[in-house]
Design a protein around this motif. Structure first.
Motif, mmCIF file in Angstrom:
data_model
loop_
_atom_site.group_PDB
_atom_site.id
_atom_site.type_symbol
_atom_site.label_atom_id
_atom_site.label_comp_id
_atom_site.label_asym_id
_atom_site.label_seq_id
_atom_site.Cartn_x
_atom_site.Cartn_y
_atom_site.Cartn_z
ATOM 1 N N ILE A 59 -2.005 -3.550 4.245
ATOM 2 C CA ILE A 59 -2.305 -2.111 4.169
ATOM 3 C C ILE A 59 -2.679 -1.715 2.741
ATOM 4 O O ILE A 59 -3.486 -0.811 2.529
ATOM 5 N N TYR A 105 0.085 -4.389 10.037
ATOM 6 C CA TYR A 105 0.437 -4.063 8.663
ATOM 7 C C TYR A 105 1.917 -3.772 8.487
ATOM 8 O O TYR A 105 2.464 -3.952 7.406
ATOM 9 N N THR A 158 2.991 1.657 1.985
ATOM 10 C CA THR A 158 1.549 1.399 1.901
ATOM 11 C C THR A 158 1.202 0.467 0.739
ATOM 12 O O THR A 158 0.030 0.171 0.513
ATOM 13 N N ILE A 205 -2.325 -3.030 13.961
ATOM 14 C CA ILE A 205 -3.137 -3.923 13.133
ATOM 15 C C ILE A 205 -2.282 -5.047 12.540
ATOM 16 O O ILE A 205 -2.794 -6.087 12.141
ATOM 17 N N ASN A 231 -4.604 -3.133 0.781
ATOM 18 C CA ASN A 231 -6.032 -3.342 0.572
ATOM 19 C C ASN A 231 -6.908 -2.595 1.573
ATOM 20 O O ASN A 231 -8.129 -2.648 1.473
ATOM 21 N N ASP A 232 -6.294 -1.930 2.535
ATOM 22 C CA ASP A 232 -7.038 -1.116 3.507
ATOM 23 C C ASP A 232 -7.070 0.306 2.948
ATOM 24 O O ASP A 232 -6.267 1.159 3.301
ATOM 25 N N LEU A 234 -7.090 3.550 5.495
ATOM 26 C CA LEU A 234 -5.830 3.873 6.172
ATOM 27 C C LEU A 234 -4.744 4.218 5.164
ATOM 28 O O LEU A 234 -3.978 5.166 5.361
ATOM 29 N N LYS A 235 -4.684 3.466 4.082
ATOM 30 C CA LYS A 235 -3.693 3.728 3.032
ATOM 31 C C LYS A 235 -3.833 5.161 2.527
ATOM 32 O O LYS A 235 -2.845 5.902 2.421
#
Length: 124
Positions: free
Chosen positions: A33, A92, A28, A90, A35-36, A39-40
């Motif tokens: 990912i 990632y 992660t 996505i 910066n998400d 979800l992270k």
């Protein structure tokens, strides 16, 4: 000869769950990912929840509670598998990363099931 389990740290499933959580934490940090934050955070929480529920259940006073927490841990293993698919869709993570981590999560889930079954057999 099997050695006696005296604490949750002695459990193979707990050890593997911690290793798995470490891998999730590392992946992660990948670009995208990282910066998400939603979800992270979900992926990290789900992965840590596996070992945490195993530990918490082990420390409870009853077999019934332990089994409940093992089921929560198993549920978290399913949750992280679902999140891995999302991360892959996505873009990632790569397909190879998805496959590797999905197999490890499935192994953990199966190992938890085997542990549940052995506890249930010992009860009878």
């Amino acid at each position: 000869m099997k050695r006696k389990i005296e604490c949750f740290e002695d459990l193979f499933i707990w050890q593997k769950a911690v290793e798995f959580a470490k891998e999730i934490y590392l992946i992660t940090e990948n670009i995208g990912i990282k910066n998400d934050f939603g979800l992270k955070s979900q992926m990290r929480n789900s992965s840590v929840s596996i070992s945490s529920n195993i530990a918490e259940g082990f420390e409870r006073r009853s077999r019934k509670e332990y089994l409940n927490f093992l089921n929560y841990a198993k549920g978290s293993a399913g949750e992280i598998r679902s999140q891995l698919y999302v991360a892959f869709e996505i873009g990632y993570i790569e397909k190879s990363e998805l496959d590797n981590l999905r197999e490890k999560a499935k192994f953990l889930s199966g190992s938890i099931t085997n542990h549940i079954n052995s506890i249930n057999k010992a009860e009878n």
